[in-house]
Design a protein around this motif. Structure first.
Motif, mmCIF file in Angstrom:
data_model
loop_
_atom_site.group_PDB
_atom_site.id
_atom_site.type_symbol
_atom_site.label_atom_id
_atom_site.label_comp_id
_atom_site.label_asym_id
_atom_site.label_seq_id
_atom_site.Cartn_x
_atom_site.Cartn_y
_atom_site.Cartn_z
ATOM 1 N N GLU A 93 -8.579 -34.740 62.489
ATOM 2 C CA GLU A 93 -9.441 -34.432 63.607
ATOM 3 C C GLU A 93 -8.927 -32.747 64.334
ATOM 4 O O GLU A 93 -9.621 -32.871 65.296
ATOM 5 N N ARG A 104 -19.904 -35.254 61.162
ATOM 6 C CA ARG A 104 -19.764 -33.852 61.470
ATOM 7 C C ARG A 104 -18.385 -33.855 60.046
ATOM 8 O O ARG A 104 -18.140 -34.489 59.532
ATOM 9 N N GLU A 170 -17.921 -24.860 59.816
ATOM 10 C CA GLU A 170 -17.817 -26.424 61.073
ATOM 11 C C GLU A 170 -19.350 -27.006 60.472
ATOM 12 O O GLU A 170 -20.629 -25.768 60.549
ATOM 13 N N SER A 191 -19.525 -29.666 69.132
ATOM 14 C CA SER A 191 -19.420 -30.724 68.368
ATOM 15 C C SER A 191 -19.359 -31.931 69.519
ATOM 16 O O SER A 191 -18.023 -31.750 68.721
ATOM 17 N N ARG A 229 -14.746 -28.398 69.530
ATOM 18 C CA ARG A 229 -15.113 -29.876 68.811
ATOM 19 C C ARG A 229 -14.744 -30.815 70.277
ATOM 20 O O ARG A 229 -13.515 -30.069 70.485
ATOM 21 N N ILE A 247 -10.443 -27.286 70.682
ATOM 22 C CA ILE A 247 -11.056 -28.864 70.293
ATOM 23 C C ILE A 247 -10.632 -28.883 72.006
ATOM 24 O O ILE A 247 -10.112 -28.746 72.642
#
Length: 599
Positions: A93, A104, A170, A191, A229, A247
């Motif tokens: 991740e 995803r 992505e 996302s 993310r 992220i």
């Protein structure tokens, strides 16, 4: 042209299936390999360990393929065309590798696309397929369209293998926030569930991107994506040629109606600024050691501070220049960076040059002793560049700054695509400024001296004070609440399921002298139970020199250890603009911070 085809084969099993088509393989036996690492992430990642099966065929007939080392394979001699098909396990991740589930998909090319040895300069076509069992997904990537519609599955292309692995992908049912900066289309791809103020995000990032474009005289690409993310609590980023993979936590994004900027949103803006600055510094003003590497082994060099340290200095400064934070908020960020460095005893053992060279084995593979053994080329590097900028401004009477140095680096190396040799930033800074900077760089880069923050900041109308922390949550800066007590146990703790665990012990601190180890569970002090709930209250009530008996669990065994409490060191920075300063100092401060002169 090398043909790649990738499809999400089984989101439940987290598997991508990849086909690599080679029209003209080496007749003596084609060698293929995955990179061991990717630029911007200075640790051997061993992407090949995620390949779970592989087969090869030539002109439609199966041929033998043999693994010859941890990341390379050799095929049976073949006239061609050749196709290699393999499965890649994707359940990381982070922003570094590949991920796939029913919500995803994401991948960096370095984690999924084999390199065809001897044909790295060949153009590459990539066919990206949608998952068969999931509807409504789209694709976000800065790969060049080659048959696919914008945001769609289908064909893409890259000029060569290096470009292929520098455009992450992505896929999913994501949100897109589009804006324009310096005449170039940009977008934030979100996302994950969120309630971000899309309009605020677009407005703020447009200002930030345009501010950075001004510094370098324009943008070096035709489109840019912030692939973001959104999670419960993660944070990080990785730069790419025309995009970044980020992220963040939901709380980091601006919410509708938010006034000003929260601390978490300031951190997110700083992250975006940092990765966007890498468009120039790293991706185009690029170290020779990285440019000349085939990514199969470490690329050691001593100038990582000149890339990550310079970028870490500019990230929050450019958020300030964009008008998104105040000078006081910017100074608080500097104070917290300096506090982190001053709380690292390892800064007296490892120089910035050594920290850069050993990033592979030390900075990216930290353990419980790391604060005692290493220093961050990000954090200390940023402070050194801050001091260099102030020194240039001061000693040239404002005629030169780091902006001028980076402008020359861009013109000389970025625009000409010339690899940058080690030590070049030092030489350019001296050349552009006309100053003898040898002693400064020797002390700051190859020695272990502390940057002269207080001295230089004072000459720019900033009061810089070093004092003891005011409690466990005091990270430096201004406005921290006063907490009683000045005792220091010489450890850092973490909480695991309600248990209080020693995470790190500081060299020569009270805990080390008492024989307390990282990993020990703290359960009682002087016969009184201690827990994460009452730890801060206990610490505030302790005093330096106090003798205590500690009970700890270590490997299931209860131990009693005697400890004499230490005293908090002066390791916490407070930075504020001075109330009244002479006119020349106010002018320097204005030129640097863009702030209104005090008074």
């Amino acid at each position: 042209m090398i043909q790649y085809h990738i499809r999400p084969a089984d989101p439940g099993a987290h598997l991508f299936v990849v086909r690599c088509g080679i029209p003209k393989p080496e007749k003596t036996g084609q060698l293929l390999a995955l990179p061991a690492w990717l630029p911007g992430s200075y640790l051997i990642r061993d992407f090949a360990r995620h390949i779970v099966s592989m087969r090869a065929e030539c002109s439609g007939q199966p041929i033998a393929i043999e693994k010859i080392d941890k990341q390379s394979w050799r095929c049976e001699p073949c006239d061609g065309p050749m196709v290699i098909e393999y499965e890649v396990y994707a359940f990381d991740e982070s922003v570094r590798t590949a991920y796939l589930d029913n919500t995803r998909g994401f991948f960096n090319g370095s984690a999924v696309f084999l390199r065809v040895e001897g044909q790295e300069a060949q153009a590459c076509h990539v066919q990206i397929d949608a998952p068969e069992s999931i509807a409504g997904w789209r694709v976000a990537t800065t790969l060049t369209l080659d048959g696919a519609a914008e945001w769609g599955f289908g064909g893409y292309r890259a000029a060569n293998y290096a470009e292929l692995i520098d455009h992450p992908v992505e896929m999913g049912d994501f949100d897109v926030v589009e804006f324009e900066a310096a005449g170039v289309p940009h977008a934030v791809v979100l996302s994950g569930r969120h309630d971000a103020d899309r309009s605020r995000l677009a407005t703020d990032l447009a200002k930030l991107c345009e501010t950075e474009a001004v510094l370098f005289g324009g943008l070096p690409m035709s489109r840019y994506l912030f692939l973001t993310r959104v999670t419960t609590g993660s944070y990080g980023g990785l730069e790419h040629l025309d995009s970044t993979a980020l992220i963040c936590a939901r709380r980091d994004l601006p919410c509708v109606g938010m006034k000003g900027t929260t601390e978490t949103y300031r951190n997110f803006l700083g992250l975006c600024s940092h990765e966007y600055f890498h468009l120039w510094n790293v991706k185009r003003i690029a170290p020779a050691a990285v440019i000349e590497s085939d990514l199969s082994r470490e690329a050691h060099f001593r100038d990582l501070w000149a890339y990550e340290g310079v970028t870490s200095y500019y990230d929050d400064l450019l958020v300030l220049r964009a008008g998104l934070i105040t000078p006081a908020e910017y100074l608080e960020q500097i104070a917290r960076t300096a506090t982190r460095v001053w709380r690292t005893p390892g800064r007296y053992k490892q120089s910035l040059a050594e920290s850069s060279f050993d990033a592979w084995t030390k900075f990216y593979q930290q353990n419980e002793n790391s604060p005692n053994a290493i220093v961050s080329y990000y954090a200390k590097g940023a402070l050194v560049v801050l001091c260099l900028d102030l020194k240039l401004r001061l000693e040239t009477d404002g005629a030169c700054s780091m902006d001028d140095v980076m402008g020359v680096m861009w013109q000389r190396y970025g625009q000409t695509k010339t690899p940058v040799p080690d030590g070049e930033l030092e030489r350019v800074a001296a050349e552009v400024s006309g100053l003898n900077l040898g002693a400064f760089f020797d002390a700051m880069l190859r020695g272990t001296e502390d940057p002269p923050l207080a001295e230089l900041l004072g000459l720019f109308g900033v009061s810089a004070k070093l004092e003891a922390s005011r409690g466990p949550s005091d990270r430096g800066g201004s406005g921290q609440p006063q907490v009683a007590g000045t005792a220091d146990p010489g450890w850092q703790t973490r909480t695991e399921q309600g248990r209080l665990i020693v995470a790190q012990t500081i060299q020569s601190g009270a805990a080390q002298q008492a024989g307390i180890n990282p990993g020990d569970e703290l359960v009682a002090c002087d016969g009184m139970r201690l827990s994460a709930d009452n730890y801060n209250e206990w610490l505030a009530g302790s005093r330096p020199g106090q003798d205590q008996t500690w009970h700890v669990f270590r490997d299931g065994q209860l131990l009693a250890l005697n400890m004499r409490m230490g005293e908090r060191a002066a390791d916490t920075w407070r930075l504020t603009t001075a109330a009244e300063v002479p006119a020349d100092v106010a002018a320097r401060q204005q030129a640097w911070l863009g702030a209104q002169p005090a008074g």
